[in-house]
Write a protein that holds these residues in place. Structure first.
Motif, PDB file in Angstrom:
ATOM      1  N   PRO A  65      -1.536 -13.684   0.126  1.00 28.05           N
ATOM      2  CA  PRO A  65      -0.970 -13.943   1.874  1.00 28.05           C
ATOM      3  C   PRO A  65      -0.569 -12.215   2.176  1.00 28.05           C
ATOM      4  O   PRO A  65      -0.868 -12.566   3.840  1.00 28.05           O
ATOM      5  CB  PRO A  65       0.404 -14.776   2.082  1.00 28.05           C
ATOM      6  N   ARG A  66      -0.171 -11.322   1.715  1.00 26.01           N
ATOM      7  CA  ARG A  66      -0.333 -10.039   2.314  1.00 26.01           C
ATOM      8  C   ARG A  66      -1.010  -9.469   2.898  1.00 26.01           C
ATOM      9  O   ARG A  66      -1.624  -8.956   4.167  1.00 26.01           O
ATOM     10  CB  ARG A  66       0.782  -9.176   1.306  1.00 26.01           C
ATOM     11  N   LEU A  70      -2.616  -9.469   6.561  1.00 31.17           N
ATOM     12  CA  LEU A  70      -2.920  -7.664   7.070  1.00 31.17           C
ATOM     13  C   LEU A  70      -4.189  -7.680   7.812  1.00 31.17           C
ATOM     14  O   LEU A  70      -4.216  -7.282   9.050  1.00 31.17           O
ATOM     15  CB  LEU A  70      -3.013  -6.691   6.117  1.00 31.17           C
ATOM     16  N   THR A 132      11.717  -5.294  11.040  1.00 36.52           N
ATOM     17  CA  THR A 132      11.291  -4.095   9.799  1.00 36.52           C
ATOM     18  C   THR A 132      10.241  -6.170   9.006  1.00 36.52           C
ATOM     19  O   THR A 132       9.569  -5.882   8.646  1.00 36.52           O
ATOM     20  CB  THR A 132      12.191  -4.482   8.462  1.00 36.52           C
ATOM     21  N   THR A 134       8.271  -9.141   8.766  1.00 34.52           N
ATOM     22  CA  THR A 134       6.936  -9.994   8.694  1.00 34.52           C
ATOM     23  C   THR A 134       7.010 -10.982   9.819  1.00 34.52           C
ATOM     24  O   THR A 134       7.434 -11.759   9.770  1.00 34.52           O
ATOM     25  CB  THR A 134       6.171 -10.028   8.254  1.00 34.52           C
ATOM     26  N   ARG A 156       7.657  -3.892  21.443  1.00 32.53           N
ATOM     27  CA  ARG A 156       6.921  -2.636  21.379  1.00 32.53           C
ATOM     28  C   ARG A 156       5.848  -3.142  20.161  1.00 32.53           C
ATOM     29  O   ARG A 156       4.927  -2.906  20.044  1.00 32.53           O
ATOM     30  CB  ARG A 156       7.681  -1.182  20.621  1.00 32.53           C
TER      31      ARG A 156
ATOM     32  N   VAL B  13      -2.533  -0.215  24.718  1.00 32.75           N
ATOM     33  CA  VAL B  13      -1.514  -1.132  24.532  1.00 32.75           C
ATOM     34  C   VAL B  13      -1.685  -2.546  24.084  1.00 32.75           C
ATOM     35  O   VAL B  13      -1.214  -2.038  23.218  1.00 32.75           O
ATOM     36  CB  VAL B  13      -0.909  -2.151  26.310  1.00 32.75           C
ATOM     37  N   ARG B  16      -2.188  -1.069  19.533  1.00 35.35           N
ATOM     38  CA  ARG B  16      -0.914  -0.990  19.420  1.00 35.35           C
ATOM     39  C   ARG B  16      -1.372   0.168  18.622  1.00 35.35           C
ATOM     40  O   ARG B  16      -2.064   0.653  17.562  1.00 35.35           O
ATOM     41  CB  ARG B  16      -0.290  -1.196  18.785  1.00 35.35           C
ATOM     42  N   GLU B  56       8.175   8.530  19.158  1.00 35.75           N
ATOM     43  CA  GLU B  56       8.356   7.926  20.408  1.00 35.75           C
ATOM     44  C   GLU B  56       7.766   8.320  21.736  1.00 35.75           C
ATOM     45  O   GLU B  56       7.899   6.964  22.707  1.00 35.75           O
ATOM     46  CB  GLU B  56      10.083   8.792  21.298  1.00 35.75           C
ATOM     47  N   GLN B  59       5.718   5.289  21.828  1.00 39.04           N
ATOM     48  CA  GLN B  59       5.544   3.648  22.001  1.00 39.04           C
ATOM     49  C   GLN B  59       5.687   3.328  20.852  1.00 39.04           C
ATOM     50  O   GLN B  59       5.842   2.041  20.251  1.00 39.04           O
ATOM     51  CB  GLN B  59       6.192   2.943  23.010  1.00 39.04           C
ATOM     52  N   ALA B  61       5.995   0.982  17.438  1.00 41.57           N
ATOM     53  CA  ALA B  61       7.306   0.544  16.631  1.00 41.57           C
ATOM     54  C   ALA B  61       7.513   0.161  15.631  1.00 41.57           C
ATOM     55  O   ALA B  61       8.805  -0.667  14.792  1.00 41.57           O
ATOM     56  CB  ALA B  61       6.987  -1.014  16.789  1.00 41.57           C
ATOM     57  N   PRO B  65       4.738  -4.501   9.039  1.00 42.47           N
ATOM     58  CA  PRO B  65       5.977  -4.873   7.632  1.00 42.47           C
ATOM     59  C   PRO B  65       4.367  -5.460   7.020  1.00 42.47           C
ATOM     60  O   PRO B  65       4.589  -5.861   6.154  1.00 42.47           O
ATOM     61  CB  PRO B  65       6.333  -5.692   8.672  1.00 42.47           C
ATOM     62  N   ARG B  66       3.286  -5.997   7.469  1.00 40.99           N
ATOM     63  CA  ARG B  66       2.009  -6.073   7.180  1.00 40.99           C
ATOM     64  C   ARG B  66       1.789  -5.331   5.966  1.00 40.99           C
ATOM     65  O   ARG B  66       1.299  -5.030   4.739  1.00 40.99           O
ATOM     66  CB  ARG B  66       1.228  -6.785   7.873  1.00 40.99           C
ATOM     67  N   ALA B  67       0.933  -4.231   6.545  1.00 41.68           N
ATOM     68  CA  ALA B  67       0.076  -2.889   5.411  1.00 41.68           C
ATOM     69  C   ALA B  67       1.722  -2.770   4.085  1.00 41.68           C
ATOM     70  O   ALA B  67       1.460  -2.202   3.313  1.00 41.68           O
ATOM     71  CB  ALA B  67      -0.035  -2.698   6.626  1.00 41.68           C
ATOM     72  N   ARG B  68       2.696  -2.724   4.918  1.00 44.17           N
ATOM     73  CA  ARG B  68       3.979  -2.131   4.249  1.00 44.17           C
ATOM     74  C   ARG B  68       4.391  -3.107   2.839  1.00 44.17           C
ATOM     75  O   ARG B  68       4.080  -2.393   1.545  1.00 44.17           O
ATOM     76  CB  ARG B  68       4.839  -2.206   4.936  1.00 44.17           C
ATOM     77  N   SER B  69       4.196  -4.641   3.749  1.00 47.14           N
ATOM     78  CA  SER B  69       4.593  -5.471   2.025  1.00 47.14           C
ATOM     79  C   SER B  69       2.987  -5.747   1.422  1.00 47.14           C
ATOM     80  O   SER B  69       3.040  -6.108   0.371  1.00 47.14           O
ATOM     81  CB  SER B  69       4.772  -6.855   2.671  1.00 47.14           C
ATOM     82  N   LEU B  70       1.496  -5.287   2.153  1.00 49.66           N
ATOM     83  CA  LEU B  70       1.009  -5.175   0.977  1.00 49.66           C
ATOM     84  C   LEU B  70       0.852  -4.315  -0.122  1.00 49.66           C
ATOM     85  O   LEU B  70       0.817  -4.636  -1.440  1.00 49.66           O
ATOM     86  CB  LEU B  70      -1.019  -4.914   1.361  1.00 49.66           C
ATOM     87  N   GLY B  73       3.930  -4.959  -2.282  1.00 52.48           N
ATOM     88  CA  GLY B  73       4.288  -5.604  -2.990  1.00 52.48           C
ATOM     89  C   GLY B  73       4.814  -6.287  -2.948  1.00 52.48           C
ATOM     90  O   GLY B  73       5.168  -7.590  -3.642  1.00 52.48           O
ATOM     91  N   ILE B  77      10.924 -11.269   2.158  1.00 50.44           N
ATOM     92  CA  ILE B  77      11.237 -12.679   2.746  1.00 50.44           C
ATOM     93  C   ILE B  77      11.520 -13.625   1.711  1.00 50.44           C
ATOM     94  O   ILE B  77      10.734 -13.432   0.427  1.00 50.44           O
ATOM     95  CB  ILE B  77       9.850 -13.467   3.183  1.00 50.44           C
ATOM     96  N   ALA B 133       2.271 -19.436   2.342  1.00 52.08           N
ATOM     97  CA  ALA B 133       3.341 -17.757   3.213  1.00 52.08           C
ATOM     98  C   ALA B 133       3.138 -16.580   2.551  1.00 52.08           C
ATOM     99  O   ALA B 133       3.631 -16.865   1.614  1.00 52.08           O
ATOM    100  CB  ALA B 133       4.232 -18.342   3.627  1.00 52.08           C
ATOM    101  N   THR B 134       3.690 -15.515   2.823  1.00 55.61           N
ATOM    102  CA  THR B 134       3.988 -14.791   2.691  1.00 55.61           C
ATOM    103  C   THR B 134       5.550 -14.932   1.747  1.00 55.61           C
ATOM    104  O   THR B 134       6.338 -14.576   3.010  1.00 55.61           O
ATOM    105  CB  THR B 134       4.052 -13.179   3.214  1.00 55.61           C
TER     106      THR B 134
END
Lengths: 364, 364
Positions: A65-66, A70, A132, A134, A156, B13, B16, B56, B59, B61, B65-70, B73, B77, B133-134
DNA sequence: ATGCGGAGTCGAATCGATTCGATCAGCGCA
DNA sequence: TGCGCTGATCGAATCGATTCGACTCCGCAT
């Protein structure tokens, strides 16, 4: 198992199989394997079977899912922001109904709800889960402006936001209720029965959730729109009324407030009390019973919400019934629509007057 | 805003900003920008400030989180699987306390709870959220073996599982209660008062949640361990007892069951009823009141759970008090420990006998 | 003077899929 | 016979970060 075997296993077990491994075993490319799983795109039946068989052989658990989220840019997760602890939130039948309405609406869309507390995590210093985690969309469940910072971040991230049971910011899409006119209806009802000395037992004014008699100074700092609107509705009919602020929509809070209002001499006591929630009203009725007062003979009580109180008091409470589950459902539908690229309009619900047996003309 | 401006905005916009954009603006590499955000690794103060300023300005954000969690690992959640709709689950004070216990425990760890219904989604044909789901870990909240398939998948994903208030499979780590001995305590109490004709108002036997008198055949198909264990405890003391199965832990269900047991002639009626939950007990007491029977004069009633029933009945229920929030907390702690690579041991909690005023010797 | 080590920075690999565009075989039809 | 089309498959780019290893200074001890 020997040391060598263990090292060898590291490659097979410690690292779970990926789609690439499945594709290799099935003798197809990764893209074909992906198509076989997702069903989008043409794949011959025999190829799909080979891929699925390979997956079974490798104990492949399906696409991660991750990685999927993504690539696709969505996760199927809808966040519900609670303004308090889970326990507090789920003591309130209205909130539960809201949540259930949302859950019903999104059920079957393959999405799930993420419970995100706001206050506690902000206090803990670290970034809140709202910032933070998802998520594809956010539903604010009766939230105060406490979440201002998080809202900004969420904006944002271009994540759709719907507010339910509150209007945290003018430009956030909201599902609202006719709090003010509904309270006017209740107040008029009391007025028409002949009541003149009416008091309000109110919901919290601000996130701090302190109790006490309402003062003008305190009121000027109020931030919770529901409380403010319902108060304004009562004032339309009884401009001079006194109010006691409670720490939350709980029977015990109503009991405390009811005691403070009713434990006075008969001529200094309100003849009717407008409680801003049914649970508060139940507490007020309890307080009246404690003090030996008859409801509605000695004091009339009205509530707000229209939750089933059969288990709590033996009265049929006069109240305004709000369609809580429907509001939740609407919020859920709005979120889904926004995720589909739509731009739903804000929704305003109307509550219905329910005449029970807790109101009567004041004692002569 | 002109058409041209709008088209231009699409680039700013609609897409992002990414960490790469921030890094470019700050004049550093992506890796340095990442370090500046995460705080891990050495970054000079001025560089970090430049990066944050660039973020900043754009803008930005924060890391997706999706990339980070991929990459990492993990997603932060924790899924909570409910065996029913949200509304049903949250009508049960024990479940709410469980959930609150979990929530309290994981609060501050930056993690959030994902609510995943099991049954409904399986029925809907598509893959359940539990499979797609993740999530980093799963807590089964009083779940029946209905989730068998999902459990299998979850296992393959090597996701830690903890069962709370149930033992779906022998090899799933569980937080359990002394259901059987606790019920023995209640039954002995009734026995010592002189009761011989005792009936049980039981929780559901299986996921189908049908009501009716218990039969041997039906019992052989039972799958819900809590019901089975509590029943076995009662049988240790009263081997011959009759039981009525309800459709859930609700006051109204207890009311129905109570009516069916108590609306008989005095000599065919049980002198005591063991309800498998406090809410059921409250319903039974209601039924007794309806039928003009005194509690405990005409019929004794005991419950199970130890939830506060002040609002529901005016009695002080004799019951076994289970530490629901603590069990939830333990489950939460187990999950965190497993995510840290630990291997916590299963936990078994003990409930405490509470003597109320709903039991007395049977009428002579 | 030389070598060592750490702070600061960067490039590139990596996480595990989805998806776009290209390729290719087979087939119907003019 | 040749053209175009469709169905099946594949290669490669992409999503947006994290993180490993390498490289560059620079100060400091030898």
């Amino acid at each position: 198992m020997s040391e060598t075997d263990f090292r060898h296993d590291r490659h097979a077990v410690d690292k779970r199989p990926t789609l690439a491994a499945v594709a290799a075993l099935a003798g197809v490319s990764v893209s074909t394997a992906s198509l076989a799983f997702s069903g989008s795109g043409p794949v011959s039946p025999q190829t799909r079977d080979r891929v699925l068989a390979a997956a079974e052989e490798l104990q492949y658990a399906g696409p991660d899912p991750r990685a999927r989220s993504l690539r696709q840019g969505r996760s199927g997760i809808i966040a519900v922001v609670l303004e308090e602890t889970v326990l507090q939130a789920f003591r309130d039948p209205v909130k539960i109904a809201f949540l259930d309405g949302i859950a019903q609406e999104i059920a079957g869309s393959g999405r799930a709800l993420l419970l995100v507390p706001d206050v506690s995590d902000e206090l803990s210093g670290g970034p809140s889960a709202l910032e933070t985690a998802t998520m594809d969309a956010v539903v604010l469940l009766g939230c105060s402006p406490f979440v201002a910072r998080s809202i900004t971040i969420t904006r944002r991230r271009s994540i759709p936001i719907v507010a339910l049971g509150s209007t945290p910011f003018p430009d956030v899409l909201a599902v609202t209720l006719d709090d003010r006119p509904a309270t006017v209806t209740l107040a008029r009802h009391l007025q028409s029965l002949g009541h003149r000395e009416v008091a309000v037992v109110a919901l919290p004014l601000e996130s701090s959730r302190e109790r006490g008699p309402l003062t003008a100074e305190w009121e000027s700092r109020a931030t919770i729109s529901t409380t403010i609107d319902r108060l304004a509705g009562a004032r339309e009919v009884f401009p001079e009324l006194a109010a006691v602020i409670t720490a939350g929509s709980l029977v015990d809070e109503g009991l405390l407030a009811g005691r403070s209002l009713l434990s006075r001499a008969a001529n200094e006591r309100p003849t009717a009390i407008i409680a801003q929630s049914d649970l508060l009203a139940a507490g007020v009725i309890r307080a009246a019973q404690e003090l030996g007062l008859q409801v509605p003979g000695d004091v009339s009580v009205v509530g707000f919400d229209g939750i089933r109180l059969d288990n709590v008091i033996s009265h049929d409470l006069t109240t305004m019934v709000q369609p809580a589950a429907e509001q939740g459902g609407t919020a859920g539908r709005m979120v889904l629509e926004m995720l589909d690229g739509g731009h739903p309009a804000a929704a305003r619900f109307t509550s219905a007057f329910h005449l029970g047996d807790t109101t009567a003309p004041p004692a002569p």
